[in-house]
Design a protein around this motif. Structure first.
Motif, PDB file in Angstrom:
ATOM      1  N   GLY A 366       0.820  -1.211   0.000  1.00 30.93           N
ATOM      2  CA  GLY A 366       0.000   0.000   0.000  1.00 30.93           C
ATOM      3  C   GLY A 366       0.851   1.256   0.000  1.00 30.93           C
ATOM      4  O   GLY A 366       0.560   2.230  -0.719  1.00 30.93           O
ATOM      5  N   LEU A 367       1.920   1.255   0.776  1.00 25.74           N
ATOM      6  CA  LEU A 367       2.805   2.422   0.840  1.00 25.74           C
ATOM      7  C   LEU A 367       3.584   2.593  -0.458  1.00 25.74           C
ATOM      8  O   LEU A 367       3.840   3.720  -0.902  1.00 25.74           O
ATOM      9  CB  LEU A 367       3.770   2.282   2.020  1.00 25.74           C
ATOM     10  N   LEU A 368       3.967   1.487  -1.090  1.00 26.21           N
ATOM     11  CA  LEU A 368       4.681   1.578  -2.364  1.00 26.21           C
ATOM     12  C   LEU A 368       3.772   2.075  -3.479  1.00 26.21           C
ATOM     13  O   LEU A 368       4.191   2.825  -4.358  1.00 26.21           O
ATOM     14  CB  LEU A 368       5.261   0.217  -2.733  1.00 26.21           C
ATOM     15  N   ASP A 369       2.515   1.655  -3.438  1.00 25.03           N
ATOM     16  CA  ASP A 369       1.568   2.072  -4.484  1.00 25.03           C
ATOM     17  C   ASP A 369       1.158   3.535  -4.315  1.00 25.03           C
ATOM     18  O   ASP A 369       1.097   4.292  -5.289  1.00 25.03           O
ATOM     19  CB  ASP A 369       0.317   1.185  -4.447  1.00 25.03           C
ATOM     20  N   GLY A 478      22.403   6.601   1.990  1.00 27.74           N
ATOM     21  CA  GLY A 478      23.362   7.517   1.400  1.00 27.74           C
ATOM     22  C   GLY A 478      23.427   7.351  -0.104  1.00 27.74           C
ATOM     23  O   GLY A 478      23.649   8.300  -0.858  1.00 27.74           O
ATOM     24  N   GLU A 479      23.219   6.118  -0.560  1.00 33.17           N
ATOM     25  CA  GLU A 479      23.211   5.810  -1.983  1.00 33.17           C
ATOM     26  C   GLU A 479      22.071   4.845  -2.243  1.00 33.17           C
ATOM     27  O   GLU A 479      21.924   3.840  -1.556  1.00 33.17           O
ATOM     28  CB  GLU A 479      24.541   5.180  -2.398  1.00 33.17           C
ATOM     29  N   ASP A 480      21.233   5.160  -3.228  1.00 33.91           N
ATOM     30  CA  ASP A 480      20.085   4.322  -3.520  1.00 33.91           C
ATOM     31  C   ASP A 480      20.355   3.484  -4.769  1.00 33.91           C
ATOM     32  O   ASP A 480      21.374   3.652  -5.445  1.00 33.91           O
ATOM     33  CB  ASP A 480      18.828   5.178  -3.692  1.00 33.91           C
ATOM     34  N   LEU A 481      19.444   2.574  -5.062  1.00 32.41           N
ATOM     35  CA  LEU A 481      19.607   1.681  -6.210  1.00 32.41           C
ATOM     36  C   LEU A 481      18.237   1.440  -6.828  1.00 32.41           C
ATOM     37  O   LEU A 481      17.301   1.018  -6.141  1.00 32.41           O
ATOM     38  CB  LEU A 481      20.227   0.355  -5.745  1.00 32.41           C
ATOM     39  N   GLU A 482      18.131   1.712  -8.112  1.00 34.20           N
ATOM     40  CA  GLU A 482      16.870   1.490  -8.817  1.00 34.20           C
ATOM     41  C   GLU A 482      16.628   0.003  -9.043  1.00 34.20           C
ATOM     42  O   GLU A 482      17.567  -0.790  -9.196  1.00 34.20           O
ATOM     43  CB  GLU A 482      16.876   2.221 -10.163  1.00 34.20           C
ATOM     44  N   ILE A 483      15.367  -0.366  -9.066  1.00 35.40           N
ATOM     45  CA  ILE A 483      14.955  -1.730  -9.378  1.00 35.40           C
ATOM     46  C   ILE A 483      14.396  -1.718 -10.799  1.00 35.40           C
ATOM     47  O   ILE A 483      13.404  -1.032 -11.061  1.00 35.40           O
ATOM     48  CB  ILE A 483      13.891  -2.244  -8.383  1.00 35.40           C
ATOM     49  N   PRO A 484      15.041  -2.407 -11.729  1.00 40.96           N
ATOM     50  CA  PRO A 484      14.599  -2.357 -13.121  1.00 40.96           C
ATOM     51  C   PRO A 484      13.116  -2.663 -13.289  1.00 40.96           C
ATOM     52  O   PRO A 484      12.598  -3.632 -12.709  1.00 40.96           O
ATOM     53  CB  PRO A 484      15.469  -3.425 -13.799  1.00 40.96           C
ATOM     54  N   GLU A 485      12.443  -1.801 -14.070  1.00 34.90           N
ATOM     55  CA  GLU A 485      11.028  -1.967 -14.412  1.00 34.90           C
ATOM     56  C   GLU A 485      10.116  -1.979 -13.187  1.00 34.90           C
ATOM     57  O   GLU A 485       9.035  -2.591 -13.213  1.00 34.90           O
ATOM     58  CB  GLU A 485      10.826  -3.231 -15.249  1.00 34.90           C
ATOM     59  N   ARG A 486      10.540  -1.311 -12.142  1.00 36.12           N
ATOM     60  CA  ARG A 486       9.700  -1.124 -10.960  1.00 36.12           C
ATOM     61  C   ARG A 486       9.661   0.362 -10.632  1.00 36.12           C
ATOM     62  O   ARG A 486      10.678   1.057 -10.779  1.00 36.12           O
ATOM     63  CB  ARG A 486      10.245  -1.920  -9.760  1.00 36.12           C
ATOM     64  N   PRO A 487       8.511   0.852 -10.153  1.00 34.09           N
ATOM     65  CA  PRO A 487       8.371   2.286  -9.887  1.00 34.09           C
ATOM     66  C   PRO A 487       8.924   2.715  -8.530  1.00 34.09           C
ATOM     67  O   PRO A 487       8.612   3.798  -8.046  1.00 34.09           O
ATOM     68  CB  PRO A 487       6.857   2.504  -9.951  1.00 34.09           C
TER      69      PRO A 487
END
Length: 532
Positions: A366-369, A478-487
């Protein structure tokens, strides 16, 4: 018999009183015979499809040649480093198995971006990854699979050659992985995650990494007859009665490694017990204790201590009231599985469901959406943000006061749960705060790394007795990382997991203190001081 147990005090009284009845009721042979009626009508439907672990040795043995053949193929291709992306039952058993055998396996049961980035940077050209999820829909493992696929492609490596999937037949992951051409190992669908140590979930990553998995199965097999027979010497019946039959119930189980050769076994037992018994307001809270834990000297009436020993000592050497157990790893795993379902029968609960694990997952989704704005802190102390349930933070203006406030809500039968949503490889000193808080609180204290513990003690926290007090530790990445094909990113995912669990705990009326480090490297000493 390759497992030996000694009992004294209240545990011995429970064994003497209960085991003859268990024998009379044919409980051991009925478990082995897949009798789903043992835990009452409400549990019968679930139990009917969750007793396959009693047959794990025979079902899993045919997998061994395929696992070893794949290991040889990967080694020939220059692969010498293995990573496991899994959570809960999918990661805890392989971690114990490989550590005990002295075999390297990087267990990535994390969503902390720092920990994921470190794993990605470690020997990628010679790495293979096992993605392990029973349901095939676990957010953490899906995210780990996506980020490794990208990393391999960016390095010019075909992910098909380096990613191995373990999942239940017909799961979404099973269907998609096979369609994409990945090598898939199916586990027995009649085995729940926390009972899956001797299935493909435990064997594939361990075997690929270099463990003699046939020996592990042989150890369990050597124990299976003793666990199946209705006799008073049955160690599964003895252990189940000792941990769940004391009067009054000692519902905190302190697990101490005291000379055992098995590394990290308490963490595996912790999940098995907490997720199996912590529900409908009942349960046994497993508390993994170091040998110097303050609780061992506090004479707590509701704490039963069990010592995992290397050499079996006769009962006359036992500390009064303790349980002592020794054995080979495979034998002990099967024995504990029998004991925990016996404990479920004695407690009057279903040892196969986990109704409150899903509530935290729903809150996270719910929090991610919705992606709401972060809740403003109640106050900030030296850059450290402090939030919490109203009773905990009202009238408090500094970190030390907030810690004192949440501990003041601790009842005489309560416990403290410290939950660190941070990089467990980078900040091991956080786990050392457990002893400090235990000495201060004079009550049992559990420590869990988030989100790993959500698939373990998380069930007990919400479904067990309402006596817990909760301290969350989070950080601004401090440093984030994207998750491919995820918002969402890994940083946003772990924040949502912490916030989601806090909200569910608060909805259950539990006191929660959330401490957020905005600069972990400089603020950690102040946090440790406040907890101490």
């Amino acid at each position: 018999m390759s497992v030996k147990i000694a009992v004294s005090g209240a545990a011995k009284e429970a064994v003497d009183r209960i085991v003859p009845q268990l024998v009379n009721d044919l409980v051991a042979s009925r478990i082995t015979g897949l009798d789903s009626t043992l835990w009452g009508a409400d549990a019968e439907e679930e139990a009917a499809k969750r007793l396959g672990w009693t047959e794990s040795v025979s079902v899993s043995t045919p997998l061994v040649p395929d696992i070893l053949a794949l290991r040889d193929k990967l080694r020939a291709a220059g692969v010498n480093h293995f990573v496991l992306g899994g959570m809960g039952g999918s990661s805890l058993a392989p971690e114990v198995i490989t550590k005990t055998e002295g075999v390297e396996l990087t267990v990535l049961d994390a969503t902390d971006p720092s920990q994921v980035l470190s794993a990605l940077a470690d020997r990628l050209p010679t790495t293979a990854v096992v993605i392990s999820s029973k349901s095939g829909g676990t957010t953490e493992t899906d995210s780990q699979k996506r980020v490794y696929e990208k990393a391999f492609r960016d390095a010019g490596i075909d992910p098909i050659d380096r990613i191995i999937v373990v999942t239940d037949p017909g799961s979404p992951l099973d269907v998609s992985a096979r369609a994409d051409g990945y090598r898939v190992f199916n586990a027995d669908p009649t085995v729940g995650g926390r009972y899956s140590a001797l299935t493909a979930f435990g064997l594939v990553p361990s075997g690929l990494a270099g463990v003699d998995i046939q020996q592990l199965l042989d150890e369990a097999d050597a124990m299976s007859y003793s666990l199946a027979i209705d006799e008073e010497s049955n160690p599964g019946l003895i252990l189940g009665a000792a941990i769940a039959g004391t009067r009054p119930l000692k519902d905190k189980l302190g697990i101490v490694s005291d000379g055992t050769h098995i590394v990290g076994f308490g963490d595996w037992i912790e999940q098995l017990i907490a997720e199996s018994t912590g529900k409908i307001g009942k349960g046994i809270l497993p508390v993994v204790l170091p040998a110097d834990a303050p609780e061992l000297d506090q004479n707590l009436a509701d704490l039963q201590v069990i010592r995992l020993v290397g050499d079996y000592k006769a009962t006359e050497h036992l500390n009064e009231g303790d349980i002592e157990i020794t054995g080979t790893l495979g034998a002990l795993m099967l024995t504990w599985e029998y004991a925990v379902v016996v404990a479920g029968r004695l407690l009057g609960i279903n040892p196969f469901d986990q109704p409150d694990v899903e509530s935290a997952k729903i809150a996270t989704r719910g929090l991610l959406d919705a992606r709401p704005e972060p809740v403003a802190p109640a106050f900030t102390d030296g850059g450290i943000e402090v939030r919490g349930t109203e009773a905990v933070v009202t009238g408090v203006s500094d970190l030390a006061g907030a810690v004192a406030s949440v501990l003041s809500t601790l009842g005489e039968d309560g416990y403290v749960s410290i939950q660190a949503y941070m990089d467990r490889v980078k900040y091991p000193e956080l786990a050392e705060t457990r002893n400090s808080v235990a000495a201060r609180a004079q009550r049992p204290v559990t420590f869990g790394w988030g989100p790993r513990f959500l698939h373990s003690t998380g069930q007990f926290h919400k479904g067990g007795p309402a006596v817990g007090v909760f301290i969350q530790i989070t950080e601004v990445a401090g440093e984030d990382l994207e998750i491919p094909e995820r918002p969402f990113t890994f940083g946003q995912l772990i924040q949502a997991q912490a916030a989601g669990d806090a909200s569910v705990l608060a909805d259950h009326g539990r006191p929660v203190l959330t401490i957020t480090l905005t600069d972990a490297a400089t603020q950690l000493p102040a946090l440790i001081a406040a907890l101490s």
